[in-house]
Design an enzyme around this catalytic site. Structure first.
Site, PDB file in Angstrom:
ATOM      1  N   ASP A 125      -2.508 -18.287   2.523  1.00 43.82           N
ATOM      2  CA  ASP A 125      -3.683 -19.001   1.993  1.00 43.82           C
ATOM      3  C   ASP A 125      -4.177 -20.031   3.010  1.00 43.82           C
ATOM      4  O   ASP A 125      -5.383 -20.189   3.231  1.00 43.82           O
ATOM      5  CB  ASP A 125      -3.386 -19.637   0.628  1.00 43.82           C
ATOM      6  CG  ASP A 125      -1.982 -20.199   0.513  1.00 43.82           C
ATOM      7  OD1 ASP A 125      -1.164 -19.964   1.425  1.00 43.82           O
ATOM      8  OD2 ASP A 125      -1.689 -20.885  -0.479  1.00 43.82           O
TER       9      ASP A 125
ATOM     10  N   TYR B 186       0.815  -1.222   0.000  1.00 41.59           N
ATOM     11  CA  TYR B 186       0.000   0.000   0.000  1.00 41.59           C
ATOM     12  C   TYR B 186       0.848   1.272   0.000  1.00 41.59           C
ATOM     13  O   TYR B 186       0.354   2.356  -0.302  1.00 41.59           O
ATOM     14  CB  TYR B 186      -0.950   0.031   1.213  1.00 41.59           C
ATOM     15  CG  TYR B 186      -1.951  -1.110   1.256  1.00 41.59           C
ATOM     16  CD1 TYR B 186      -2.132  -1.953   0.163  1.00 41.59           C
ATOM     17  CD2 TYR B 186      -2.726  -1.339   2.379  1.00 41.59           C
ATOM     18  CE1 TYR B 186      -3.036  -3.002   0.204  1.00 41.59           C
ATOM     19  CE2 TYR B 186      -3.641  -2.380   2.420  1.00 41.59           C
ATOM     20  CZ  TYR B 186      -3.778  -3.208   1.326  1.00 41.59           C
ATOM     21  OH  TYR B 186      -4.685  -4.238   1.374  1.00 41.59           O
TER      22      TYR B 186
ATOM     23  N   LYS C  35       3.964 -15.365   2.743  1.00 42.30           N
ATOM     24  CA  LYS C  35       3.854 -16.153   1.506  1.00 42.30           C
ATOM     25  C   LYS C  35       5.290 -16.469   1.086  1.00 42.30           C
ATOM     26  O   LYS C  35       5.758 -16.108   0.001  1.00 42.30           O
ATOM     27  CB  LYS C  35       3.099 -15.312   0.452  1.00 42.30           C
ATOM     28  CG  LYS C  35       2.704 -16.058  -0.797  1.00 42.30           C
ATOM     29  CD  LYS C  35       1.587 -17.054  -0.574  1.00 42.30           C
ATOM     30  CE  LYS C  35       1.285 -17.811  -1.864  1.00 42.30           C
ATOM     31  NZ  LYS C  35       0.473 -19.004  -1.662  1.00 42.30           N
TER      32      LYS C  35
ATOM     33  N   ASP D 225      -4.831  -6.707   6.314  1.00 40.12           N
ATOM     34  CA  ASP D 225      -6.066  -6.025   5.931  1.00 40.12           C
ATOM     35  C   ASP D 225      -7.157  -7.062   5.651  1.00 40.12           C
ATOM     36  O   ASP D 225      -8.277  -6.986   6.161  1.00 40.12           O
ATOM     37  CB  ASP D 225      -5.764  -5.192   4.663  1.00 40.12           C
ATOM     38  CG  ASP D 225      -6.895  -4.263   4.297  1.00 40.12           C
ATOM     39  OD1 ASP D 225      -7.853  -4.154   5.073  1.00 40.12           O
ATOM     40  OD2 ASP D 225      -6.813  -3.650   3.216  1.00 40.12           O
TER      41      ASP D 225
END
Ligand code: NAD
Length: 360
Positions: free
Chosen positions: A227, A146, A195, A251
């Protein structure tokens, strides 16, 4: 002890939920011999109406000299409020983004707690919800995708958009330290979510988190791919204590975790910097649809105030007293409309505040 609190009632239901939270804090202060010193700060639509901007330099200065900020919520209905006809940097939300930046609030703490009394509102199967859960998501708030460089370019006559995800080891270390520190005040387990099978930033995240863990031998650290974490949150949320993660994963996961509790009016949040300073606010918005109707649930704001007592003022017993009051009122089956169920007594925002205060 003197508690110097910057108070931002804000817009919509903000002033109502702050007023009710104030009633309870007043009782806590009386009981434990503290003195509350509030400075009211205008932000959001309330500031636009008076000053034409969502946050003034004076408001920032007042926030900076407070020991903690307690906030209701800001913003109006974007479809009807004149605030949303202003250019984006003059709209209510711009005030909050600026304040977070000015105060260097890099750590966002969002609890997702399933109260046994409200288990009926949980959308998960009963065999899962019956075990309850109490998760704290620690999200990095000022780095990652972001805040990375972004652009859209034309290449061979086709548009191409580029976003960049960067993290320095210092940014990772300071948020990891926060997560381990709060885990020490809870069940002493940190699940670091990344990840790392794909992203370099995640591999660095894992390495630094592992290093930080060596300073906290009492805390168990596990790594989990994002995930898998998204699945585990609906399959077995009871396994989690503290979830530590970067900005975008946090988020998404914090919204998922809050949805599985089923009770938006119950969810607190805190944004902290590397001192004890924090901004404490409910996870929900300003609910313009019910503003001024004495229908809002003040509990998310009150639980945010409990986080303020715990994290900014180190007043553990006082924080627990507030949390106990919430349980007691729920046990007595008093409910605001958002958490109402059969056989319970409906109450308005103001009565809920009084009932909570009476439990202190
Ligand atoms: P919202 O969270 O305000 O409301 C969503 C729904 O939940 C509404 O039906 C509302 O009535 C209900 N609700 C929310 N809080 C409640 C409470 N305490 N008690 C009972 N019911 C409650 O979300 P929204 O409608 O998407 O946003 C409204 C405004 O709030 C927008 O201007 C948005 O930008 C702003 N907002 C501000 C913040 C913040 O200040 N940090 C966060 C989110 C949204």
């Amino acid at each position: 002890m003197k508690l110097r609190i910057g108070c931002i009632p804000g817009d919509g239901i903000g002033p109502e939920i702050i007023r009710e939270t104030g009633k309870v804090l007043e009782r806590v202060a009386d009981k434990y011999g503290h003195k509350l010193e509030y400075t009211e700060i205008l932000m959001g639509g309330a500031s636009i109406d008076v000053h034409g901007v969502p946050l003034t330099e004076e408001a920032i200065a007042a926030a900076k000299v407070s020991e903690a900020i307690l906030m209701g919520s800001i913003g109006g209905d974007p479809a009807t409020s004149p605030w949303y006809r202003l250019e984006p940097k003059r709209r209510p939300e711009a005030g909050l983004l600026r304040l977070r930046k000015e105060l260097n609030l890099f750590a966002n703490l969002r609890p997702a707690v399933l109260y046994p009394q409200l288990a009926g509102a949980c959308p998960l199967k009963e065999e899962i919800s019956s075990r309850g859960f109490d998760i704290l998501i620690v999200r990095e708030l000022t780095g990652g995708l972001y805040f990375g460089e972004r652009k859209t370019i034309e290449e061979n006559g086709r548009l191409k958009a580029i976003d960049t995800l960067t993290y320095t080891e210092d940014e990772i270390r300071r948020i990891a330290v926060k997560a381990f520190e709060v885990a020490m005040k809870r069940k002493k387990k940190v699940t670091s979510v990344d990840k790392a099978n794909v992203l370099d930033s995640s591999r660095l995240w894992r390495k630094v988190t592992q290093e930080v863990a060596s300073s906290y031998p009492e805390v168990e650290l596990e790594h989990m791919l994002v995930d898998n974490c998204a699945m585990q949150l609906v399959k077995d949320p009871a396994q989690f204590d503290v979830i530590l993660t970067e900005n975008m994963f946090g988020d998404i996961l914090s919204d998922e975790a809050s949805m599985v509790t089923g009770s938006i009016g119950m969810l607190a949040s805190a944004s902290l910097n590397d001192s004890r300073f924090g901004l404490y606010e409910p996870s929900h918005g300003s609910a313009p649809d019910i503003a001024g109707k004495d229908m809002a649930n003040p509990i998310a704001t009150l639980l945010s105030a409990a986080m303020m007592l715990r994290y900014s003022f180190d007043l553990k017993q006082e924080a627990e007293d507030v949390e106990r009051a919430v349980h007691a009122v729920l046990d007595k089956k008093y409910r605001t409309v958002d958490i109402m169920s059969e056989g319970c007594t409906p109450v308005g925002c103001s009565e809920m505040g009084s009932l909570l205060a009476a439990e202190i």
